[in-house]
Design a protein around this motif. Structure first.
Motif, PDB file in Angstrom:
ATOM      1  N   PHE A   1       0.827  -1.211   0.000  1.00 43.69           N
ATOM      2  CA  PHE A   1       0.000   0.000   0.000  1.00 43.69           C
ATOM      3  C   PHE A   1       0.861   1.261   0.000  1.00 43.69           C
ATOM      4  O   PHE A   1       0.522   2.267  -0.629  1.00 43.69           O
ATOM      5  CB  PHE A   1      -0.934   0.010   1.207  1.00 43.69           C
ATOM      6  N   ALA A   2       1.983   1.211   0.717  1.00 42.41           N
ATOM      7  CA  ALA A   2       2.888   2.362   0.744  1.00 42.41           C
ATOM      8  C   ALA A   2       3.446   2.625  -0.655  1.00 42.41           C
ATOM      9  O   ALA A   2       3.564   3.772  -1.094  1.00 42.41           O
ATOM     10  CB  ALA A   2       4.017   2.115   1.737  1.00 42.41           C
ATOM     11  N   SER A   3       3.757   1.541  -1.360  1.00 36.38           N
ATOM     12  CA  SER A   3       4.274   1.675  -2.714  1.00 36.38           C
ATOM     13  C   SER A   3       3.242   2.299  -3.650  1.00 36.38           C
ATOM     14  O   SER A   3       3.556   3.194  -4.450  1.00 36.38           O
ATOM     15  CB  SER A   3       4.686   0.295  -3.248  1.00 36.38           C
ATOM     16  N   VAL A   4       2.007   1.853  -3.519  1.00 38.70           N
ATOM     17  CA  VAL A   4       0.926   2.408  -4.343  1.00 38.70           C
ATOM     18  C   VAL A   4       0.716   3.885  -4.030  1.00 38.70           C
ATOM     19  O   VAL A   4       0.553   4.712  -4.932  1.00 38.70           O
ATOM     20  CB  VAL A   4      -0.388   1.624  -4.106  1.00 38.70           C
ATOM     21  N   ALA A   5       0.741   4.220  -2.737  1.00 36.90           N
ATOM     22  CA  ALA A   5       0.547   5.623  -2.339  1.00 36.90           C
ATOM     23  C   ALA A   5       1.651   6.513  -2.902  1.00 36.90           C
ATOM     24  O   ALA A   5       1.383   7.635  -3.357  1.00 36.90           O
ATOM     25  CB  ALA A   5       0.511   5.722  -0.812  1.00 36.90           C
ATOM     26  N   LEU A   6       2.854   6.010  -2.896  1.00 34.11           N
ATOM     27  CA  LEU A   6       3.981   6.786  -3.447  1.00 34.11           C
ATOM     28  C   LEU A   6       3.769   7.081  -4.931  1.00 34.11           C
ATOM     29  O   LEU A   6       4.010   8.212  -5.399  1.00 34.11           O
ATOM     30  CB  LEU A   6       5.286   6.028  -3.243  1.00 34.11           C
ATOM     31  N   LYS A   7       3.289   6.122  -5.663  1.00 30.95           N
ATOM     32  CA  LYS A   7       3.024   6.329  -7.084  1.00 30.95           C
ATOM     33  C   LYS A   7       1.929   7.365  -7.301  1.00 30.95           C
ATOM     34  O   LYS A   7       2.014   8.204  -8.213  1.00 30.95           O
ATOM     35  CB  LYS A   7       2.637   5.007  -7.737  1.00 30.95           C
ATOM     36  N   GLN A   8       0.893   7.319  -6.433  1.00 30.88           N
ATOM     37  CA  GLN A   8      -0.200   8.278  -6.573  1.00 30.88           C
ATOM     38  C   GLN A   8       0.254   9.704  -6.260  1.00 30.88           C
ATOM     39  O   GLN A   8      -0.171  10.659  -6.892  1.00 30.88           O
ATOM     40  CB  GLN A   8      -1.356   7.884  -5.637  1.00 30.88           C
ATOM     41  N   ILE A   9       1.146   9.817  -5.290  1.00 28.38           N
ATOM     42  CA  ILE A   9       1.619  11.143  -4.876  1.00 28.38           C
ATOM     43  C   ILE A   9       2.597  11.712  -5.902  1.00 28.38           C
ATOM     44  O   ILE A   9       2.554  12.894  -6.257  1.00 28.38           O
ATOM     45  CB  ILE A   9       2.275  11.078  -3.480  1.00 28.38           C
TER      46      ILE A   9
END
Length: 252
Positions: A242-250
């Protein structure tokens, strides 16, 4: 069939007395009369509320508001839920619903918070009271108040400190997770609180915080270092993902 018509007649009689019959609302006077009620007619009053709810008419708001003073909590709660389902059309009774957040019955308080969240448009004056409800002794009320604040978006930014405090002190995990979701809807003002939640001892809270930061998007760039650390070091694989996905979104 006879029983059905007797019951229907009873409901229509009550609503006619309150609203001069909703079939003729266009000609009804501004002042609607509600009959005196007592505990013996709880089911009749609930039936009347269901009827008023089914009209989905803005004119039903006035009649439903009368039930907010009913002696039976189930009647007050049913009226509040019906008002909430009307959404922004019920914004004229936001002060009454805000007052209901102080009801002695926890179920009524929770329904009031839910209704205010459903109305939200034009209900910003309720934000301070909903923020205070985050300290309610009933966990269901606290959870519902947090969710309601999330419905206001950035207009509830003043609630961020109280939500941040709750996410750290709340003993119930599902409430903490709900708080993280609510913070994610409040925008950039909630980013610092969500960064703190990335190291919560409960994985469910950490993952919700990561999801919330990702939903905020580029405005949450302040969270990139903390998310990178979570991506590499969090002990739970799901959280790292989830942290990886959030980083991509940001990062976009």
């Amino acid at each position: 069939m006879g029983i059905y018509f007797r019951k229907l007649s009873c409901v229509l009689l009550i609503t006619a007395m309150m609203s001069l019959s909703f079939q003729a609302l266009a000609q009804a006077p501004a002042s609607l009369s509600v009959p005196k009620t007592n505990g013996s007619g709880v089911q009749q009053r609930l039936d009347a509320i269901r009827y008023l709810d089914s009209t989905r008419s803005t004119d039903a708001v006035r009649a439903l508001t009368k039930f907010l003073q009913d002696p039976a909590p189930e009647v007050r709660g049913a009226a509040i839920l019906a008002l909430g389902r009307m959404g922004p059309a019920a914004q004229t009774i936001v002060p009454e619903l805000t007052k209901a957040l102080e009801d002695k019955d926890a179920g009524v308080r929770g329904k009031s918070a839910s209704a205010l969240g459903s109305i939200h448009t034009g209900a910003e004056t309720a934000v301070p009271a909903l923020t205070l409800a985050l300290k309610d002794p009933d966990l269901g009320v606290r959870n519902t108040a947090a969710g309601a604040l999330g419905r206001f978006g950035a207009k509830a930014a003043s609630a961020v400190p109280a939500l941040a405090e709750l996410i750290h002190k709340e003993p119930e995990q599902y409430v903490r997770e709900g708080v993280a979701d609510a913070l994610g809807n409040l925008g950039v003002a909630a980013v610092p609180a969500l960064i703190d939640a990335l190291v919560d001892k409960r994985p469910g809270v950490r993952t919700r915080a990561a999801l919330a930061l990702g939903a905020i998007g580029p405005a949450a760039k302040e969270a990139i270092p903390a998310l990178m650390k979570a991506e590499q070091m969090d002990p739970v694989a799901t959280m790292r993902g989830f942290a990886s996905v959030a980083l991509k979104q940001i990062k976009g």
